[in-house]
Design a protein around this motif. Structure first.
Motif, PDB file in Angstrom:
ATOM      1  N   LEU A  23       0.828  -1.211   0.000  1.00  0.00           N
ATOM      2  CA  LEU A  23       0.000   0.000   0.000  1.00  0.00           C
ATOM      3  C   LEU A  23       0.857   1.253   0.000  1.00  0.00           C
ATOM      4  O   LEU A  23       0.568   2.222  -0.713  1.00  0.00           O
ATOM      5  N   LEU A  24       1.918   1.224   0.789  1.00  0.00           N
ATOM      6  CA  LEU A  24       2.825   2.366   0.852  1.00  0.00           C
ATOM      7  C   LEU A  24       3.461   2.639  -0.503  1.00  0.00           C
ATOM      8  O   LEU A  24       3.580   3.788  -0.937  1.00  0.00           O
ATOM      9  N   PHE A  25       3.851   1.579  -1.166  1.00  0.00           N
ATOM     10  CA  PHE A  25       4.464   1.706  -2.488  1.00  0.00           C
ATOM     11  C   PHE A  25       3.500   2.354  -3.480  1.00  0.00           C
ATOM     12  O   PHE A  25       3.886   3.239  -4.252  1.00  0.00           O
ATOM     13  N   CYS A  26       2.238   1.924  -3.438  1.00  0.00           N
ATOM     14  CA  CYS A  26       1.246   2.445  -4.387  1.00  0.00           C
ATOM     15  C   CYS A  26       0.838   3.873  -4.047  1.00  0.00           C
ATOM     16  O   CYS A  26       0.654   4.713  -4.945  1.00  0.00           O
ATOM     17  N   ILE A  27       0.700   4.165  -2.771  1.00  0.00           N
ATOM     18  CA  ILE A  27       0.189   5.472  -2.358  1.00  0.00           C
ATOM     19  C   ILE A  27       1.256   6.559  -2.437  1.00  0.00           C
ATOM     20  O   ILE A  27       0.975   7.695  -2.835  1.00  0.00           O
ATOM     21  N   PHE A  28       2.499   6.217  -2.105  1.00  0.00           N
ATOM     22  CA  PHE A  28       3.551   7.232  -2.070  1.00  0.00           C
ATOM     23  C   PHE A  28       4.544   7.109  -3.227  1.00  0.00           C
ATOM     24  O   PHE A  28       4.793   8.078  -3.940  1.00  0.00           O
ATOM     25  N   ASP A  29       5.104   5.919  -3.413  1.00  0.00           N
ATOM     26  CA  ASP A  29       6.201   5.783  -4.371  1.00  0.00           C
ATOM     27  C   ASP A  29       5.760   5.913  -5.820  1.00  0.00           C
ATOM     28  O   ASP A  29       6.570   6.269  -6.689  1.00  0.00           O
ATOM     29  N   LEU A  30       4.505   5.612  -6.095  1.00  0.00           N
ATOM     30  CA  LEU A  30       4.011   5.716  -7.462  1.00  0.00           C
ATOM     31  C   LEU A  30       3.229   7.011  -7.704  1.00  0.00           C
ATOM     32  O   LEU A  30       2.652   7.185  -8.777  1.00  0.00           O
ATOM     33  N   THR A  31       3.227   7.903  -6.727  1.00  0.00           N
ATOM     34  CA  THR A  31       2.519   9.174  -6.857  1.00  0.00           C
ATOM     35  C   THR A  31       3.432  10.319  -6.428  1.00  0.00           C
ATOM     36  O   THR A  31       4.589  10.101  -6.044  1.00  0.00           O
ATOM     37  N   ASN A  32       2.907  11.519  -6.448  1.00  0.00           N
ATOM     38  CA  ASN A  32       3.645  12.701  -5.989  1.00  0.00           C
ATOM     39  C   ASN A  32       3.208  13.143  -4.596  1.00  0.00           C
ATOM     40  O   ASN A  32       3.416  14.295  -4.206  1.00  0.00           O
ATOM     41  N   LEU A  33       2.614  12.237  -3.832  1.00  0.00           N
ATOM     42  CA  LEU A  33       2.093  12.603  -2.518  1.00  0.00           C
ATOM     43  C   LEU A  33       3.194  13.110  -1.596  1.00  0.00           C
ATOM     44  O   LEU A  33       2.994  14.075  -0.840  1.00  0.00           O
TER      45      LEU A  33
END
Length: 278
Positions: A23-33
């Motif tokens: 989830l962390l990978f999808c929410i942060f690493d794949l976005t500009n959050l």
């Protein structure tokens, strides 16, 4: 009360952290959050983060908090060394000297350290292994801190950890992923696993306190520009998995899967469990 089943034990301690990692990978690493959050603390007019040059904040949130994990490590080393002293004294000294130690009440303390040798060894080894794993990822991903990137006035390109990961050799000079300061707080999870071994009734509050402490250690670096938010979360996951693996090697699944005791003292016979280095 029955122990936790094997499947549930590994699901909770490995499966759940891996799910959080996904989830962390999808929410942060794949976005500009990460960037969107850090932007809230950056002043384009001064080209600096709001607390980047605040010395009082730096001392309060970065330098002073190191006392707690550093002291834990030092006490663990001292305890480990003392745990070997009593057996040596028994073999090397006569009955009179042992009687002297008994009379000045040093013998009970030395016996206590010897009885808890495995716990002190675990504390020392787990902290050392976890620190080594964190440094491995830092040097093999070469992620630069926000203030060092071109996004915030630095000279290095922002990269995600997986874009520059090298398995067998260092990836570069960047050393920002995962969060080192956060990991120093999370290393106190070693105390949780010792408490879990003895089924201490305050084991869960201790776990919560350590996780909150690690989050505070890491999150205070965000308004200084020295970490992105996700660095702290990744640090917690990496430290947990490393600590858990080390605890499993020292104590075994059956001991760690015993239900927490809710009475006011340790379970009967806990102190008599063999705790030699094995």
């Amino acid at each position: 009360m029955p122990t936790v089943t094997r499947q549930r034990f590994y699901l909770v301690n490995i499966g759940f952290p891996l799910l959080l990692a996904g989830l962390l990978f999808c929410i942060f690493d794949l976005t500009n959050l990460d960037i969107l959050i850090s932007n809230q603390f950056y002043d384009p007019a001064t080209h600096s983060f709001v607390l980047e040059h605040d010395r009082a904040f730096e001392k309060l949130t970065h330098k002073l908090p190191r006392i707690l994990p550093d002291t834990t490590g030092e006490v663990s080393v001292i305890g480990m060394l003392l745990s070997f002293l009593w057996p040596l004294l028994q073999r090397a000294t006569g009955g009179r000297r042992i009687a002297l130690l008994e009379s000045i009440r040093l013998a009970p303390a030395l016996r206590w350290f010897a009885a808890h040798r495995r716990d002190f060894l675990f504390l020392v080894v787990s902290i050392a292994v976890t620190t080594g794993v964190v440094h491995y990822f830092k040097s093999h991903t070469s992620v630069w801190c926000p203030v060092e990137t071109t996004l915030y006035g630095g000279v290095h390109e922002k990269r995600e950890w997986f874009e520059n990961f090298r398995l067998l050799h260092e990836a570069g000079e960047g050393r920002c992923w995962p969060g080192g300061h956060a990991s120093s707080g999370f290393t106190l999870l070693a105390l949780y696993f010792v408490a879990r071994r003895y089924r201490w009734r305050f084991t869960r509050p201790l776990l919560l306190a350590v996780m909150v402490l690690g989050m505070i250690y890491g999150s205070t670096r965000v308004p200084q520009g020295w970490h992105f938010v996700s660095h702290t979360f990744w640090s917690g996951i990496i430290v947990w998995l490393t600590m858990f693996g080390t605890a499993l090697a020292f104590y075994g699944r059956e001991r760690l899967s015993q239900p927490i005791a809710f009475e006011g003292t340790l379970p009967s016979g806990a102190a008599s469990v063999p705790v030699t280095a094995g």
